[in-house]
Design a protein around this motif. Structure first.
Motif, PDB file in Angstrom:
ATOM      1  N   ILE A 294       0.953  -1.261  -0.054  1.00 25.92           N
ATOM      2  CA  ILE A 294      -0.153  -0.118  -0.119  1.00 25.92           C
ATOM      3  C   ILE A 294       0.940   1.313  -0.044  1.00 25.92           C
ATOM      4  N   GLY A 295       2.165   1.101   0.241  1.00 25.44           N
ATOM      5  CA  GLY A 295       2.961   2.126   0.251  1.00 25.44           C
ATOM      6  C   GLY A 295       3.013   3.327  -0.932  1.00 25.44           C
ATOM      7  N   PRO A 296       2.684   2.927  -2.348  1.00 24.70           N
ATOM      8  CA  PRO A 296       2.635   3.809  -3.332  1.00 24.70           C
ATOM      9  C   PRO A 296       1.431   4.601  -3.186  1.00 24.70           C
ATOM     10  N   PHE A 297       0.270   4.230  -2.694  1.00 22.31           N
ATOM     11  CA  PHE A 297      -0.919   4.904  -2.555  1.00 22.31           C
ATOM     12  C   PHE A 297      -0.776   5.936  -1.398  1.00 22.31           C
ATOM     13  N   LEU A 298       0.184   5.906  -0.430  1.00 27.41           N
ATOM     14  CA  LEU A 298       0.228   6.812   0.817  1.00 27.41           C
ATOM     15  C   LEU A 298       1.129   7.768  -0.115  1.00 27.41           C
ATOM     16  N   ASN A 299       2.138   7.427  -0.616  1.00 25.29           N
ATOM     17  CA  ASN A 299       3.210   8.331  -1.246  1.00 25.29           C
ATOM     18  C   ASN A 299       2.222   9.433  -2.256  1.00 25.29           C
ATOM     19  N   GLU A 300       1.269   8.711  -2.913  1.00 26.85           N
ATOM     20  CA  GLU A 300       0.589   9.620  -4.087  1.00 26.85           C
ATOM     21  C   GLU A 300      -0.365  10.597  -3.345  1.00 26.85           C
ATOM     22  N   SER A 301      -0.946  10.313  -2.336  1.00 28.00           N
ATOM     23  CA  SER A 301      -1.883  10.831  -1.585  1.00 28.00           C
ATOM     24  C   SER A 301      -1.183  12.147  -1.100  1.00 28.00           C
ATOM     25  N   HIS A 302      -0.014  11.978  -0.501  1.00 26.43           N
ATOM     26  CA  HIS A 302       0.815  13.258   0.068  1.00 26.43           C
ATOM     27  C   HIS A 302       0.948  14.198  -1.162  1.00 26.43           C
ATOM     28  N   VAL A 303       1.370  13.617  -2.176  1.00 24.04           N
ATOM     29  CA  VAL A 303       1.697  14.549  -3.460  1.00 24.04           C
ATOM     30  C   VAL A 303       0.264  15.393  -3.821  1.00 24.04           C
ATOM     31  N   SER A 304      -0.818  14.593  -3.566  1.00 28.83           N
ATOM     32  CA  SER A 304      -2.270  15.276  -4.022  1.00 28.83           C
ATOM     33  C   SER A 304      -2.387  16.297  -3.103  1.00 28.83           C
ATOM     34  N   MET A 305      -2.200  15.963  -1.793  1.00 32.55           N
ATOM     35  CA  MET A 305      -2.536  16.983  -0.647  1.00 32.55           C
ATOM     36  C   MET A 305      -1.648  18.076  -0.890  1.00 32.55           C
ATOM     37  N   ARG A 306      -0.343  17.956  -1.105  1.00 30.16           N
ATOM     38  CA  ARG A 306       0.802  19.074  -1.086  1.00 30.16           C
ATOM     39  C   ARG A 306       0.470  19.942  -2.431  1.00 30.16           C
ATOM     40  N   ASP A 307       0.089  19.422  -3.691  1.00 27.28           N
ATOM     41  CA  ASP A 307       0.182  20.135  -4.703  1.00 27.28           C
ATOM     42  C   ASP A 307      -1.310  20.426  -5.255  1.00 27.28           C
ATOM     43  N   ASP A 308      -2.490  19.812  -4.988  1.00 31.16           N
ATOM     44  CA  ASP A 308      -3.596  19.922  -5.273  1.00 31.16           C
ATOM     45  C   ASP A 308      -4.519  20.461  -4.401  1.00 31.16           C
ATOM     46  N   PHE A 309      -4.409  20.006  -3.149  1.00 29.09           N
ATOM     47  CA  PHE A 309      -5.374  20.442  -2.053  1.00 29.09           C
ATOM     48  C   PHE A 309      -4.595  21.622  -1.273  1.00 29.09           C
ATOM     49  N   GLU A 310      -3.313  21.577  -1.551  1.00 25.16           N
ATOM     50  CA  GLU A 310      -2.296  22.697  -0.835  1.00 25.16           C
ATOM     51  C   GLU A 310      -2.490  22.909   0.609  1.00 25.16           C
ATOM     52  N   ILE A 311      -2.458  21.919   1.392  1.00 23.86           N
ATOM     53  CA  ILE A 311      -2.738  21.707   2.723  1.00 23.86           C
ATOM     54  C   ILE A 311      -1.522  21.148   3.614  1.00 23.86           C
ATOM     55  N   SER A 312      -0.418  21.018   2.904  1.00 21.15           N
ATOM     56  CA  SER A 312       0.618  20.640   3.795  1.00 21.15           C
ATOM     57  C   SER A 312       1.473  21.708   4.040  1.00 21.15           C
ATOM     58  N   THR A 313       2.686  21.560   4.635  1.00 22.16           N
ATOM     59  CA  THR A 313       3.668  22.522   5.145  1.00 22.16           C
ATOM     60  C   THR A 313       5.186  22.204   4.874  1.00 22.16           C
ATOM     61  N   PRO A 314       6.073  22.954   5.131  1.00 24.25           N
ATOM     62  CA  PRO A 314       7.430  22.540   4.910  1.00 24.25           C
ATOM     63  C   PRO A 314       7.744  21.360   6.020  1.00 24.25           C
ATOM     64  N   GLU A 315       7.323  21.632   7.232  1.00 20.21           N
ATOM     65  CA  GLU A 315       7.663  20.391   8.110  1.00 20.21           C
ATOM     66  C   GLU A 315       6.899  19.235   7.901  1.00 20.21           C
ATOM     67  N   LEU A 316       5.787  19.297   7.218  1.00 18.55           N
ATOM     68  CA  LEU A 316       5.001  18.045   6.944  1.00 18.55           C
ATOM     69  C   LEU A 316       5.754  17.165   5.739  1.00 18.55           C
ATOM     70  N   ASP A 317       6.221  18.264   4.667  1.00 20.27           N
ATOM     71  CA  ASP A 317       6.746  17.758   3.537  1.00 20.27           C
ATOM     72  C   ASP A 317       8.458  17.106   4.001  1.00 20.27           C
ATOM     73  N   LEU A 318       8.812  17.708   5.017  1.00 18.10           N
ATOM     74  CA  LEU A 318      10.232  16.967   5.260  1.00 18.10           C
ATOM     75  C   LEU A 318      10.086  15.648   6.004  1.00 18.10           C
ATOM     76  N   ALA A 319       9.161  15.559   6.964  1.00 20.29           N
ATOM     77  CA  ALA A 319       8.852  14.449   7.492  1.00 20.29           C
ATOM     78  C   ALA A 319       8.488  13.519   6.322  1.00 20.29           C
ATOM     79  N   VAL A 320       7.456  13.539   5.413  1.00 18.26           N
ATOM     80  CA  VAL A 320       7.407  12.369   4.357  1.00 18.26           C
ATOM     81  C   VAL A 320       8.569  12.214   3.685  1.00 18.26           C
ATOM     82  N   SER A 321       9.338  13.299   3.316  1.00 15.74           N
ATOM     83  CA  SER A 321      10.344  12.955   2.257  1.00 15.74           C
ATOM     84  C   SER A 321      11.819  12.062   2.833  1.00 15.74           C
ATOM     85  N   SER A 322      11.837  12.583   4.225  1.00 20.48           N
ATOM     86  CA  SER A 322      12.688  11.875   5.131  1.00 20.48           C
ATOM     87  C   SER A 322      12.496  10.634   5.416  1.00 20.48           C
ATOM     88  N   ALA A 323      11.294  10.305   5.738  1.00 23.18           N
ATOM     89  CA  ALA A 323      10.842   8.904   5.759  1.00 23.18           C
ATOM     90  C   ALA A 323      11.001   8.016   4.827  1.00 23.18           C
TER      91      ALA A 323
END
Length: 385
Positions: A294-323
């Motif tokens: 299921i990992g790819p779906f989680l990754n795609e969901s974050h991209v969608s929330m970051r780029d389309d829904f625009e509800i992420s933050t620099p801290e959240l983006d770093l948490a995701v990319s770092s993980a």
């Protein structure tokens, strides 16, 4: 949990001078996938987590309501006869909002007052639905003390009503459903249109994987304007597309949506449509290939929330990319956004290394140190004593 219950009893006794009639608890939740879909009549897939809010409660002989919280000083008092959703504010709006919503289900004058004392280990403001944990623990306690006989689905709607009408946060019903209906090692496939739920085995333990929560310690509030503006965009998009809600649309409708909607509204709509599909794809993958798929779906969901829904933050983006860079199977922000937490699906043997690496990356970026901890799918709200 035993320690939390002991503290809850002692706290109640210290505040009110008598022992409670009982203790109830409700968990926070992690949404595995399906963000901002619930108020669009879509699909979500949350789990109840092993962090809980407890409420110690005692019935009164008069019609006074008194609430205390270990997180805030003082006791807030009001009368059942004077409960006004427009006059409730602050932290007490959550438990008293539930009391107001539940009192509407009973004949006038039929209910007695209650003393309530809240304590919790659900991190507040982290996107783990500490508010729904409060609402559901209080709803379950009042349902028992007032002998209303309401179902868990009805209690979920009461919690949502309290949050929408009293707190002023235009949330859907996903958080309360997860808190009331959770099961160990299972997720809840929630159809927010019909309110039908289905328990889906996660299989995390057998696969040797688990979820890490990365609380960025950047607080958020669902009552803030960003959440409400996203909801308005979704409603505008549905109206322009000629449907009652975005649930009626699928990925095949995206080309038409692109021609009818302005750029921002289209992006909001695209997130919801594709996120609904990701929920269904995640559940299908769990059933056929197991949790490591299921990992790819989680990754795609974050991209969608970051780029389309625009509800992420620099801290959240770093948490995701770092993980992800440290070997997580998948990662995404979770919750309403604008702060809060991310989740990472990791192999159990990698959890400590991933957590340490994320903390190191936050330090290098000059961010506040995150709180990284494992969670497991837990039982829903229940009476403890």
């Amino acid at each position: 949990m035993t320690e939390l219950l002991r503290q809850g009893t002692e706290y109640f006794t210290g505040e009110f001078g008598v022992a409670p009639d009982g203790l109830w608890s409700a968990p926070g939740r992690v949404n595995v996938i399906g963000e901002h879909t619930d108020y669009n009549d879509g699909f979500a897939f949350p789990i109840a987590i092993d962090k809980r809010t407890t409420v110690a409660a005692r019935a009164r002989e008069d019609r006074m309501l008194r609430v205390a919280s270990s997180a805030f000083p003082g006791v807030v008092e009001t009368s059942l006869d004077g409960l006004d959703p427009d006059s409730l504010n602050g932290w007490a709006a959550y438990p008293l909002g539930v009391a107001w919503a539940m009192s509407r289900t009973a004949p006038a004058g039929a209910l007695t007052g209650v003393d309530l004392a809240l304590s919790s280990d659900v991190p507040a403001g982290a996107g783990l639905s500490s508010s729904a944990a409060v609402e559901c623990a209080v709803a379950l306690a009042l349902n028992d003390l007032w002998q209303l006989g309401l179902s868990r689905q009805e209690l979920a709607r009461i919690g949502q009503l309290a949050e929408n009408r009293v707190v002023g946060a235009p949330t859907g019903i996903m958080d309360q459903s997860a808190s009331l209906l959770g099961e160990p090692d299972h997720g809840i496939l929630l159809d927010c249109q019909s309110l039908k739920t289905e328990s889906v085995a996660l299989g995390f333990a057998a696969a040797g994987v688990g979820l890490l929560v990365i609380d960025t310690r950047t607080s958020h509030s669902h009552a803030d304007g960003g959440y409400a503006s996203r909801r308005r965009s979704c409603e505008d998009g549905a109206r322009t597309m000629g449907v009652g809600s975005l649930r009626a649309l699928g990925t095949e409708d995206l080309p038409r949506a692109a021609t009818l909607l302005d750029g921002q509204t289209f992006r909001r709509v695209r997130h919801v449509i594709t996120e609904n599909q990701r929920v269904l794809d995640t559940v299908a993958a769990l059933r056929t290939a197991g949790p490591t798929a299921i990992g790819p779906f989680l990754n795609e969901s974050h991209v969608s929330m970051r780029d389309d829904f625009e509800i992420s933050t620099p801290e959240l983006d770093l948490a995701v990319s770092s993980a992800q860079e440290l070997g997580a199977l998948g990662a995404r922000m979770t919750g309403g956004g604008f702060g809060g937490a991310a989740i990472a699906l990791v192999r159990n043997g990698d959890a400590s290394r991933v957590a340490e690496g994320i903390a190191r990356d936050f330090s290098r970026a000059g961010f506040t140190a995150p709180h990284v901890f494992p969670v497991s799918a837990s039982a829903g709200a229940r009476r403890e004593q």
